[in-house]
Scaffold this active site. Structure first.
Site, short mmCIF file in Angstrom:
data_model
loop_
_atom_site.label_atom_id
_atom_site.label_comp_id
_atom_site.label_asym_id
_atom_site.label_seq_id
_atom_site.Cartn_x
_atom_site.Cartn_y
_atom_site.Cartn_z
N CYS A 11 -102.42 45.24 -84.86
CA CYS A 11 -101.06 44.93 -84.41
C CYS A 11 -100.97 43.46 -84.03
O CYS A 11 -100.05 42.74 -84.46
CB CYS A 11 -100.69 45.83 -83.23
SG CYS A 11 -98.97 45.70 -82.70
N CYS A 12 -101.94 42.99 -83.22
CA CYS A 12 -101.92 41.58 -82.80
C CYS A 12 -102.07 40.66 -84.00
O CYS A 12 -101.43 39.60 -84.07
CB CYS A 12 -103.04 41.30 -81.80
SG CYS A 12 -102.71 41.89 -80.12
N CYS A 45 -96.85 41.01 -74.68
CA CYS A 45 -95.82 41.94 -75.13
C CYS A 45 -95.52 42.95 -74.03
O CYS A 45 -96.41 43.39 -73.30
CB CYS A 45 -96.30 42.68 -76.38
SG CYS A 45 -96.42 41.62 -77.82
N CYS A 99 -97.61 46.10 -73.78
CA CYS A 99 -99.05 45.91 -73.55
C CYS A 99 -99.32 45.12 -72.28
O CYS A 99 -100.43 44.62 -72.09
CB CYS A 99 -99.69 45.19 -74.74
SG CYS A 99 -99.75 46.18 -76.24
N CYS A 115 -106.11 38.74 -78.43
CA CYS A 115 -105.17 39.02 -79.52
C CYS A 115 -105.49 38.28 -80.81
O CYS A 115 -105.01 38.62 -81.86
CB CYS A 115 -103.75 38.69 -79.09
SG CYS A 115 -103.43 36.93 -78.87
S1 SF4 Z 1 -99.89 42.59 -77.54
FE1 SF4 Z 1 -99.58 44.76 -78.08
S2 SF4 Z 1 -97.54 44.95 -79.07
FE2 SF4 Z 1 -98.10 42.75 -78.93
S3 SF4 Z 1 -98.91 42.30 -80.92
FE3 SF4 Z 1 -100.69 42.83 -79.60
S4 SF4 Z 1 -101.01 45.08 -79.76
FE4 SF4 Z 1 -98.99 44.55 -80.69
#
Ligand code: SF4
Length: 248
Positions: free
Chosen positions: A122-123, A207, A210, A238
């Site tokens: 996701c990151c 985010c 998170c 991340c």
């Molecule tokens: S912090 Fe969480 S929602 Fe944001 S990009 Fe990373 S995993 Fe995805």
């Protein structure tokens, strides 16, 4: 030679001998003298970003500020970006991931950020890829970040100037030797937009899905990916900031 055919003009070891002796403003001036408009700031719209953006507004207002909008940011984070644009006329370029949050969920069938082995993907998709696509396309040669050694972890060993092989360029940490109190003192001394969540027990802000507030006595970054922590389980940085390496 970098990926855009330009000659990389700086020896990091030699440059660091000078950069360690300079103040934050002088480090930024050095970057702009060396790299011109190919020097940019990558901003998270947290406190240290507010310091960097305020210095940029004074000494290099036309250089680009990059902000990666993951689609999951707090409204308070977006408000800081908008205030810097409105009040300081900064050239803030908001970058976006290829997929919206809903499209990403539909692709995988679940929210990646909810799982320890989904978070890195996701990151990467929502932060690292949009950033790298942009700097590679633009021929960016130097990216300034607000990381500080006092934050600990991988950041404890930061050098002023480091190579980032992902775009064959450099990363500069103008605030690397600032303590948390130095950041607060700067913000108090200047009328600077600051993320309102910092006053609500959010020392570190990412985010919204998170990030949680921290309790007194907790580590500054304890609120990041709290839902993924478990016994022997640590979520990863991340990946947006190359200097962070692995681990949290
Ligand atoms: S912090 Fe969480 S929602 Fe944001 S990009 Fe990373 S995993 Fe995805």
């Amino acid at each position: 030679m970098n990926s855009n055919g330009g000659v990389l003009p700086v020896d990091p070891a030699a440059a660091n001998q000078l950069l360690t002796t300079l103040r934050a403003e002088e480090r930024i001036e050095w970057a702009v003298q060396q790299f011109g408009m190919r020097a940019v700031v990558l901003s998270s719209m947290q406190k240290t970003s507010s310091v960097l953006l305020h210095i940029m507004a004074r000494i290099a207002p036309d250089n680009q500020i990059l902000f990666v909008d993951t689609g999951f940011h707090f409204p308070e984070t977006l408000a800081v970006r908008d205030e810097f644009i409105q009040r300081f006329d900064l050239k803030i370029n908001t970058l976006h991931p290829e997929l919206s949050p809903a499209e990403q969920k539909a692709k995988y069938g679940y929210d990646l950020y909810e799982f320890i082995d989904g978070q890195p993907d996701c990151c990467q998709a929502r932060k690292e890829v949009p950033f790298l696509n942009h700097v590679r396309k633009q021929g960016t040669q130097l990216v300034m970040l607000g990381l500080r050694r006092a934050e600990g972890g991988a950041r404890g060993n930061l050098q002023p100037l480091e190579l980032d092989p992902r775009y064959s360029g450099y990363v500069l940490h103008p605030l690397l030797d600032w303590r948390a109190a130095d950041v607060d003192d700067y913000l108090k001394a200047h009328d600077v937009p600051v993320n309102a969540l910092h006053a609500k027990q959010y020392p570190s802000i990412g985010c919204s899905v998170c990030t949680t507030p921290v309790e007194p006595g907790e580590d500054e970054r304890a609120g990041r990916w709290r839902h993924l922590r478990g016994e022997g389980v640590q979520p990863r940085y991340c990946g947006l900031n190359f200097s962070d390496g692995g681990g949290i």
